[in-house]
Motif scaffolding. Structure first.
Motif, PDB file in Angstrom:
ATOM      1  N   SER A 181     -94.927 117.819 -40.250  1.00 22.82           N
ATOM      2  CA  SER A 181     -95.465 116.588 -39.586  1.00 22.82           C
ATOM      3  C   SER A 181     -96.959 116.778 -39.518  1.00 22.82           C
ATOM      4  CB  SER A 181     -94.974 116.860 -38.045  1.00 22.82           C
ATOM      5  OG  SER A 181     -95.518 116.375 -37.185  1.00 22.82           O
ATOM      6  N   ASP A 192     -99.017 115.806 -37.340  1.00 18.61           N
ATOM      7  CA  ASP A 192     -99.399 115.905 -35.863  1.00 18.61           C
ATOM      8  C   ASP A 192     -98.894 117.620 -35.542  1.00 18.61           C
ATOM      9  OD1 ASP A 192    -100.253 113.390 -35.298  1.00 18.61           O
ATOM     10  OD2 ASP A 192     -98.413 112.770 -34.916  1.00 18.61           O
ATOM     11  N   LYS A 213     -95.824 105.498 -37.970  1.00 16.82           N
ATOM     12  CA  LYS A 213     -96.593 105.191 -36.538  1.00 16.82           C
ATOM     13  C   LYS A 213     -96.903 103.834 -36.510  1.00 16.82           C
ATOM     14  CE  LYS A 213     -98.543 109.872 -36.460  1.00 16.82           C
ATOM     15  NZ  LYS A 213     -99.953 110.786 -36.542  1.00 16.82           N
ATOM     16  N   GLN A 214     -97.261 103.307 -37.492  1.00 19.16           N
ATOM     17  CA  GLN A 214     -97.994 101.824 -37.421  1.00 19.16           C
ATOM     18  C   GLN A 214     -96.644 100.751 -37.090  1.00 19.16           C
ATOM     19  OE1 GLN A 214    -101.201 100.304 -39.542  1.00 19.16           O
ATOM     20  NE2 GLN A 214    -100.107  98.294 -39.852  1.00 19.16           N
ATOM     21  N   VAL A 274     -91.438 111.136 -36.128  1.00 19.32           N
ATOM     22  CA  VAL A 274     -92.486 110.509 -35.890  1.00 19.32           C
ATOM     23  C   VAL A 274     -92.124 109.209 -35.056  1.00 19.32           C
ATOM     24  CG1 VAL A 274     -94.125 108.910 -36.856  1.00 19.32           C
ATOM     25  CG2 VAL A 274     -93.886 111.134 -37.727  1.00 19.32           C
ATOM     26  N   ALA A 275     -91.088 108.530 -35.441  1.00 16.03           N
ATOM     27  CA  ALA A 275     -90.588 107.339 -34.711  1.00 16.03           C
ATOM     28  C   ALA A 275     -90.083 107.712 -33.347  1.00 16.03           C
ATOM     29  CB  ALA A 275     -89.494 106.576 -35.504  1.00 16.03           C
ATOM     30  N   THR A 332     -99.751 100.308 -45.214  1.00 15.66           N
ATOM     31  CA  THR A 332    -100.917 101.055 -44.658  1.00 15.66           C
ATOM     32  C   THR A 332    -101.654 101.918 -45.501  1.00 15.66           C
ATOM     33  OG1 THR A 332     -99.226 102.745 -44.266  1.00 15.66           O
ATOM     34  CG2 THR A 332     -99.537 101.268 -42.346  1.00 15.66           C
ATOM     35  N   GLN A 340     -95.824 108.949 -43.102  1.00 14.52           N
ATOM     36  CA  GLN A 340     -95.720 109.178 -41.640  1.00 14.52           C
ATOM     37  C   GLN A 340     -96.743 108.208 -41.061  1.00 14.52           C
ATOM     38  OE1 GLN A 340     -96.501 113.211 -40.454  1.00 14.52           O
ATOM     39  NE2 GLN A 340     -94.912 114.133 -41.689  1.00 14.52           N
ATOM     40  N   ALA A 341     -97.871 107.771 -41.324  1.00 18.87           N
ATOM     41  CA  ALA A 341     -98.880 106.740 -41.017  1.00 18.87           C
ATOM     42  C   ALA A 341     -98.214 105.560 -40.911  1.00 18.87           C
ATOM     43  CB  ALA A 341    -100.099 106.916 -41.861  1.00 18.87           C
ATOM     44  N   ARG A 384     -90.955 110.272 -31.323  1.00 18.07           N
ATOM     45  CA  ARG A 384     -92.140 110.420 -30.474  1.00 18.07           C
ATOM     46  C   ARG A 384     -92.707 109.249 -30.144  1.00 18.07           C
ATOM     47  NH1 ARG A 384     -94.818 115.906 -33.409  1.00 18.07           N
ATOM     48  NH2 ARG A 384     -92.929 117.354 -32.989  1.00 18.07           N
ATOM     49  N   ILE A 385     -92.779 108.078 -30.696  1.00 18.56           N
ATOM     50  CA  ILE A 385     -93.516 106.900 -30.219  1.00 18.56           C
ATOM     51  C   ILE A 385     -92.518 106.204 -29.167  1.00 18.56           C
ATOM     52  CG2 ILE A 385     -93.738 104.388 -30.957  1.00 18.56           C
ATOM     53  CD1 ILE A 385     -94.876 105.993 -33.589  1.00 18.56           C
TER      54      ILE A 385
END
Length: 327
Positions: A187, A189, A225-226, A251-252, A312, A221-222, A254-255
């Motif tokens: 990850s 982050d 995130k978008q 990642v998803a 992205t 991962q970016a 955590r959003i």
């Protein structure tokens, strides 16, 4: 791992299907290192004939492994399972130095499919050891890439760090000659937080010349995130032992978006779609595009799917094949 669900029949003629917005992440799926590793096995089969042995899963994807088995590849965990006169391929995750040394001792024909970005980390580890530094390696215990990288240096010269909490437990004197490296599929982050903790605790620690997390891991991962903030559910195609795929789920989540890891379309529970208007879809770096389309077709059995690609980054990386397969 999610259990497969029985096939759900398509709606009968005249039965209304609800619309479903499907956001498909780009980039997704195969990275250059995975493409190269699979091609290495296929070319080895063409050049040497079946069987070709592969030490560990060439990449962490059951569909890919089964496809190569059907072509004549035999997957094993250790070299002692390989006959002396049979060709063997080392997986994309990399191996400890002892593995090619044993292959050399046995005069085996071997091809190294280690991802060049993992090999770069191996070279950095060797340089850091040459400078007398003790390496703090950020990664997940037991992952083949971690085993391979830690096996590049003498015992006692590298310490695994998995979490920020681990940093506080490190017992090195002030001013100790330290450096750090990281697994390529972590990850972004989490790794940033761990490195910040290392640098705060050991201001003298030496960083690698470039970030170790690979471009494909960062890009995927970016994209999630978008995409994830616009989704009610994110589906990640990948294996439960695939580090980069598991990180996409995290990642998803955590959003704040519900996310599920699936290996194939038949693992999707139709109940997941209840009350869902938008689904995000991505695939880990070891998952082929065929599995993405399989999921799209599955969702289309239940809903009227409107696809939209969320781009992205553009990827055009290509890695050279080993010379022994191109001569």
């Amino acid at each position: 791992m999610n259990a497969p669900f029985p096939s759900t029949p398509a709606p009968s003629p005249g039965e209304a299907r609800l619309p479903l917005k499907l956001l498909i992440a780009a980039p997704r799926g195969f990275c250059a290192g995975v493409d190269r590793a699979i091609e290495i096995v296929e070319r080895a089969l063409q050049k040497y004939g079946a069987p070709v042995y592969v030490r560990h899963e060439i990449v962490h994807n059951r569909y890919v492994v089964d496809s190569l088995k059907a072509k004549g590849a035999i997957f094993v965990e250790e070299l002692d399972e390989v006959p002396d006169d049979a060709p063997v391929v080392f997986s994309a995750h990399g191996v400890p130095k002892t593995v090619p040394a044993e292959a050399e001792r046995r005069k085996m024909l071997y091809v190294d499919a280690t991802c060049p970005l993992v090999s770069k980390v191996h070279r950095q580890a060797a340089r850091q050891i040459e400078k007398g530094q003790h390496i703090l390696f950020v990664g997940h215990a037991g992952h083949p890439e971690v085993i391979g990288t830690m096996g590049q240096v003498p015992a006692g010269r590298i310490t695994l760090v998995e979490t920020v909490e681990d940093v506080a437990k490190l017992d090195f004197p002030a001013g100790a000659d330290l450096s750090y490296l990281s697994q390529t599929t972590l990850s972004v982050d989490d790794t940033r937080d761990i490195i910040a903790a290392l640098e705060a605790r050991f201001p003298q620690i030496v960083a690698p010349k470039a970030e170790d997390i690979c471009y494909a891991t960062s890009n995927r991962q970016a994209a999630v995130k978008q995409m994830a903030p616009s989704c009610d559910l994110v589906l990640v195609i990948g294996a439960p032992n695939s580090s980069n795929s598991l990180r996409l789920v995290e990642v998803a989540e955590r959003i704040g978006t519900d996310a599920r890891l699936i290996q194939r379309a038949d693992e999707i529970d139709p109940s997941w779609l209840e009350g869902v208007g938008t689904v995000g879809l991505t695939a880990g770096a070891s998952a082929p595009e065929k599995l993405v389309r399989e999921v799209v077709d599955r969702l289309s059995d239940w809903r009227v799917v409107d696809e939209e690609v969320v781009t992205t980054a553009e990827e055009n990386m290509v890695f050279k094949l080993p010379r022994q397969l191109t001569d």
